[in-house]
Design an enzyme around this catalytic site. Sequence first.
Site, PDB file in Angstrom:
ATOM      1  CG  LEU A   1      -1.996  -1.154   1.180  1.00 54.80           C
ATOM      2  CD1 LEU A   1      -2.975  -1.016   2.359  1.00 54.80           C
ATOM      3  CD2 LEU A   1      -2.792  -1.227  -0.132  1.00 54.80           C
TER       4      LEU A   1
ATOM      5  N   GLY B   1      -0.606   1.882  -3.816  1.00 49.01           N
ATOM      6  CA  GLY B   1      -1.945   1.354  -4.043  1.00 49.01           C
ATOM      7  C   GLY B   1      -2.854   1.623  -2.857  1.00 49.01           C
TER       8      GLY B   1
ATOM      9  CB  ILE C   1       7.241  -8.202  -3.391  1.00 49.31           C
ATOM     10  CG1 ILE C   1       7.755  -6.827  -3.867  1.00 49.31           C
ATOM     11  CG2 ILE C   1       5.790  -8.400  -3.798  1.00 49.31           C
ATOM     12  CD1 ILE C   1       7.804  -6.669  -5.389  1.00 49.31           C
TER      13      ILE C   1
ATOM     14  CB  ALA D   1       7.291  -2.055  -9.614  1.00 50.76           C
TER      15      ALA D   1
ATOM     16  CE1 TYR E   1       9.435   1.748 -13.065  1.00 52.53           C
ATOM     17  CE2 TYR E   1      10.031   2.162 -15.348  1.00 52.53           C
ATOM     18  CZ  TYR E   1       9.114   1.714 -14.407  1.00 52.53           C
ATOM     19  OH  TYR E   1       7.896   1.228 -14.814  1.00 52.53           O
TER      20      TYR E   1
ATOM     21  CG  ASN F   1       3.907   6.977 -20.685  1.00 47.23           C
ATOM     22  OD1 ASN F   1       4.773   6.480 -21.398  1.00 47.23           O
ATOM     23  ND2 ASN F   1       4.173   7.836 -19.735  1.00 47.23           N
TER      24      ASN F   1
ATOM     25  CB  VAL G   1       1.961  12.969 -16.744  1.00 50.38           C
ATOM     26  CG1 VAL G   1       1.594  12.282 -18.051  1.00 50.38           C
ATOM     27  CG2 VAL G   1       1.898  14.471 -16.889  1.00 50.38           C
TER      28      VAL G   1
ATOM     29  N   GLY H   1      16.801  12.342 -16.648  1.00 52.62           N
ATOM     30  CA  GLY H   1      16.531  10.971 -17.113  1.00 52.62           C
ATOM     31  C   GLY H   1      15.219  10.833 -17.872  1.00 52.62           C
TER      32      GLY H   1
HETATM   33  P1  NAD Z   1       0.969   1.531  -9.138  1.00 49.20           P
HETATM   34  O1  NAD Z   1       1.952   2.311  -8.350  1.00 49.20           O
HETATM   35  O2  NAD Z   1      -0.439   1.962  -9.129  1.00 49.20           O
HETATM   36  O3  NAD Z   1       1.028  -0.018  -8.762  1.00 49.20           O
HETATM   37  C1  NAD Z   1       2.161  -0.627  -8.188  1.00 49.20           C
HETATM   38  C2  NAD Z   1       1.719  -1.256  -6.894  1.00 49.20           C
HETATM   39  O4  NAD Z   1       2.841  -1.884  -6.271  1.00 49.20           O
HETATM   40  C3  NAD Z   1       1.172  -0.226  -5.877  1.00 49.20           C
HETATM   41  O5  NAD Z   1      -0.097  -0.649  -5.416  1.00 49.20           O
HETATM   42  C4  NAD Z   1       2.189  -0.233  -4.743  1.00 49.20           C
HETATM   43  O6  NAD Z   1       1.589   0.010  -3.486  1.00 49.20           O
HETATM   44  C5  NAD Z   1       2.753  -1.650  -4.874  1.00 49.20           C
HETATM   45  N1  NAD Z   1       4.089  -1.776  -4.304  1.00 49.20           N
HETATM   46  C6  NAD Z   1       5.138  -0.919  -4.359  1.00 49.20           C
HETATM   47  N2  NAD Z   1       6.178  -1.406  -3.667  1.00 49.20           N
HETATM   48  C7  NAD Z   1       5.780  -2.606  -3.152  1.00 49.20           C
HETATM   49  C8  NAD Z   1       6.392  -3.579  -2.330  1.00 49.20           C
HETATM   50  N3  NAD Z   1       7.640  -3.420  -1.876  1.00 49.20           N
HETATM   51  N4  NAD Z   1       5.688  -4.681  -2.004  1.00 49.20           N
HETATM   52  C9  NAD Z   1       4.417  -4.858  -2.433  1.00 49.20           C
HETATM   53  N5  NAD Z   1       3.780  -3.958  -3.199  1.00 49.20           N
HETATM   54  C10 NAD Z   1       4.448  -2.853  -3.573  1.00 49.20           C
HETATM   55  O7  NAD Z   1       1.531   1.488 -10.641  1.00 49.20           O
HETATM   56  P2  NAD Z   1       0.899   0.858 -11.930  1.00 49.20           P
HETATM   57  O8  NAD Z   1       0.830   1.949 -12.929  1.00 49.20           O
HETATM   58  O9  NAD Z   1      -0.309   0.057 -11.622  1.00 49.20           O
HETATM   59  O10 NAD Z   1       2.088  -0.111 -12.382  1.00 49.20           O
HETATM   60  C11 NAD Z   1       2.019  -1.521 -12.270  1.00 49.20           C
HETATM   61  C12 NAD Z   1       3.284  -2.111 -12.864  1.00 49.20           C
HETATM   62  O11 NAD Z   1       3.385  -1.794 -14.260  1.00 49.20           O
HETATM   63  C13 NAD Z   1       4.573  -1.617 -12.235  1.00 49.20           C
HETATM   64  O12 NAD Z   1       5.486  -2.681 -12.194  1.00 49.20           O
HETATM   65  C14 NAD Z   1       5.064  -0.556 -13.198  1.00 49.20           C
HETATM   66  O13 NAD Z   1       6.461  -0.373 -13.131  1.00 49.20           O
HETATM   67  C15 NAD Z   1       4.640  -1.170 -14.508  1.00 49.20           C
HETATM   68  N6  NAD Z   1       4.464  -0.182 -15.573  1.00 49.20           N
HETATM   69  C16 NAD Z   1       3.513   0.790 -15.444  1.00 49.20           C
HETATM   70  C17 NAD Z   1       3.356   1.710 -16.466  1.00 49.20           C
HETATM   71  C18 NAD Z   1       2.365   2.836 -16.384  1.00 49.20           C
HETATM   72  O14 NAD Z   1       2.375   3.687 -17.298  1.00 49.20           O
HETATM   73  N7  NAD Z   1       1.506   2.893 -15.394  1.00 49.20           N
HETATM   74  C19 NAD Z   1       4.136   1.598 -17.638  1.00 49.20           C
HETATM   75  C20 NAD Z   1       5.124   0.610 -17.680  1.00 49.20           C
HETATM   76  C21 NAD Z   1       5.259  -0.304 -16.659  1.00 49.20           C
HETATM   77  C1  UD1 Z   2       5.629   6.184 -17.182  1.00 47.17           C
HETATM   78  C2  UD1 Z   2       5.287   5.344 -15.957  1.00 47.17           C
HETATM   79  C3  UD1 Z   2       6.325   4.258 -15.781  1.00 47.17           C
HETATM   80  C4  UD1 Z   2       6.446   3.501 -17.087  1.00 47.17           C
HETATM   81  C5  UD1 Z   2       6.737   4.408 -18.284  1.00 47.17           C
HETATM   82  C6  UD1 Z   2       6.660   3.633 -19.587  1.00 47.17           C
HETATM   83  C7  UD1 Z   2       4.129   6.209 -13.982  1.00 47.17           C
HETATM   84  C8  UD1 Z   2       4.226   7.053 -12.777  1.00 47.17           C
HETATM   85  N1  UD1 Z   2       5.236   6.148 -14.761  1.00 47.17           N
HETATM   86  O1  UD1 Z   2       6.873   6.874 -16.986  1.00 47.17           O
HETATM   87  O2  UD1 Z   2       5.919   3.358 -14.756  1.00 47.17           O
HETATM   88  O3  UD1 Z   2       7.406   2.508 -16.977  1.00 47.17           O
HETATM   89  O4  UD1 Z   2       5.716   5.403 -18.333  1.00 47.17           O
HETATM   90  O5  UD1 Z   2       6.657   4.464 -20.681  1.00 47.17           O
HETATM   91  O6  UD1 Z   2       3.123   5.602 -14.251  1.00 47.17           O
HETATM   92  N2  UD1 Z   2       5.395  15.254 -16.302  1.00 47.17           N
HETATM   93  C9  UD1 Z   2       5.126  16.605 -16.187  1.00 47.17           C
HETATM   94  N3  UD1 Z   2       4.527  17.047 -15.051  1.00 47.17           N
HETATM   95  C10 UD1 Z   2       4.185  16.216 -14.024  1.00 47.17           C
HETATM   96  C11 UD1 Z   2       4.460  14.832 -14.144  1.00 47.17           C
HETATM   97  C12 UD1 Z   2       5.065  14.386 -15.312  1.00 47.17           C
HETATM   98  O7  UD1 Z   2       5.446  17.393 -17.105  1.00 47.17           O
HETATM   99  O8  UD1 Z   2       3.641  16.692 -13.010  1.00 47.17           O
HETATM  100  C13 UD1 Z   2       6.034  14.776 -17.543  1.00 47.17           C
HETATM  101  C14 UD1 Z   2       7.283  13.948 -17.293  1.00 47.17           C
HETATM  102  O9  UD1 Z   2       8.418  14.760 -17.179  1.00 47.17           O
HETATM  103  C15 UD1 Z   2       7.291  13.068 -18.542  1.00 47.17           C
HETATM  104  C16 UD1 Z   2       5.806  12.879 -18.875  1.00 47.17           C
HETATM  105  O10 UD1 Z   2       5.120  13.916 -18.190  1.00 47.17           O
HETATM  106  O11 UD1 Z   2       7.916  13.717 -19.624  1.00 47.17           O
HETATM  107  C17 UD1 Z   2       5.276  11.550 -18.371  1.00 47.17           C
HETATM  108  O12 UD1 Z   2       5.665  11.398 -17.005  1.00 47.17           O
HETATM  109  P1  UD1 Z   2       5.175  10.175 -16.091  1.00 47.17           P
HETATM  110  O13 UD1 Z   2       3.705  10.081 -16.127  1.00 47.17           O
HETATM  111  O14 UD1 Z   2       5.869  10.280 -14.786  1.00 47.17           O
HETATM  112  O15 UD1 Z   2       5.640   8.953 -16.973  1.00 47.17           O
HETATM  113  P2  UD1 Z   2       7.022   8.385 -17.525  1.00 47.17           P
HETATM  114  O16 UD1 Z   2       8.199   8.978 -16.848  1.00 47.17           O
HETATM  115  O17 UD1 Z   2       6.922   8.437 -19.010  1.00 47.17           O
END
Ligand code: NAD
Ligand code: UD1
Length: 312
Positions: free
Chosen positions: A34, A37, A57, A80, A148, A177, A192, A277
């Site tokens: 949590l 989440g 985990i 993650a 990451y 994304n 974002v 980055g």
């Molecule tokens: P999210 O943060 O909503 O979900 C990740 C969950 O992992 C959260 O509920 C968090 O509480 C839990 N978590 C974090 N550390 C933990 C730990 N040590 N033990 C157990 N639970 C833990 O993010 P999401 O967008 O649902 O992402 C899910 C997965 O997909 C992640 O692995 C993320 O890296 C990957 N991913 C997401 C995106 C995206 O755009 N959202 C893109 C590429 C990859």
């Molecule tokens: C996102 C995901 C990451 C995933 C990746 C895959 C999240 C938090 N991140 O990373 O898990 O692996 O896509 O493509 O879900 N930005 C702003 N203002 C803000 C926040 C963000 O300008 O307040 C910009 C960032 O600089 C970036 C873009 O928006 O250029 C997207 O940012 P973010 O949503 O954090 O995603 P990624 O870094 O692309």
Amino acid sequence: MSKYLVTGGAGFIGSNLIEKLVADQNEVVVVDDLSMGKKENLKSIDDRKLTFYEKSITDYEFMEKLLVSENFDYIVLLGAVASVADSVENPYATHLINQEANINIYEVVRRNKLKVRKILMASSAAVYGNNPVLPKKETSSIEPLTPYAIDKFASERFAMIYGRLYNIPTVATRFFNVYGPKQNPNSPYSGVLSIIHNCLVNDKTFTVFGDGEQLRDFTYVDDVVSAVRLLLETEDVKWDVFNVGTGSTVTLNEVIKAFEKAMGKKLDVIYADERKGDIKKSYADISKITETVSYKPKYNIVSGLAAYIAKQ
Ligand code: NAD
Ligand code: UD1
């Protein structure tokens, strides 16, 4: 009916996936600490089908006991620290979660000869970094710019190698994304579009990092859930990695305009320095997944934003 372990299942993608798994009568066990989440994300799930553990985990003893005692059919590794920027601030702490904890799970499966039908690991488009060739194909060069991205790539490779060496069916997804309902907007590291939505609803100022011309392949969560299920449930898909996106791209400035239009409201925007980055251009070639498991994204950015807003 199958038994699933979903790490990170109280998070954004996990809770959307679990809704569909349970609707199809599957049983789901969630391990989530949590940190990002919320239990509330799972409140509509039939609790006879859901077991929730508020655990990390990285608790290896707990994870081994759970895996050995439950004999899961499917394991979905979503747990993650999902923020690229968070990994830049906290490289070692995030490494322990984003890489080591996943390897521990593969290792427990190997050591105990557990019979899983599939392990799916959520990797990321971040692995491609600023490789200038667009769209990104699975064969494109890997140029990680952040801890990451390195951890995601390593976890993905370990999934493939454990799979092939020890005959464990594994698959990895490189999500682009993802956006949609249940994405937590309350951290500076949140996705974002959840931050933009939150700013629009609460009349807050949104900060664009950089010039707003960064390109992203924003993918609606229902499409991601469909892709995950297809890859899990297609038996002969294993030891392989797939992009999951829409195959199109927009700039952050364009997505802000689309969001304003969809909400009928102007967003107050300021510009600040770009993030360390940060990837400049990201979009997916999805031909591999389309051809392998007939994945077809149903949402573009306009219909996806409309669906997102409708679910709030
Ligand atoms: P999210 O943060 O909503 O979900 C990740 C969950 O992992 C959260 O509920 C968090 O509480 C839990 N978590 C974090 N550390 C933990 C730990 N040590 N033990 C157990 N639970 C833990 O993010 P999401 O967008 O649902 O992402 C899910 C997965 O997909 C992640 O692995 C993320 O890296 C990957 N991913 C997401 C995106 C995206 O755009 N959202 C893109 C590429 C990859
Ligand atoms: C996102 C995901 C990451 C995933 C990746 C895959 C999240 C938090 N991140 O990373 O898990 O692996 O896509 O493509 O879900 N930005 C702003 N203002 C803000 C926040 C963000 O300008 O307040 C910009 C960032 O600089 C970036 C873009 O928006 O250029 C997207 O940012 P973010 O949503 O954090 O995603 P990624 O870094 O692309």
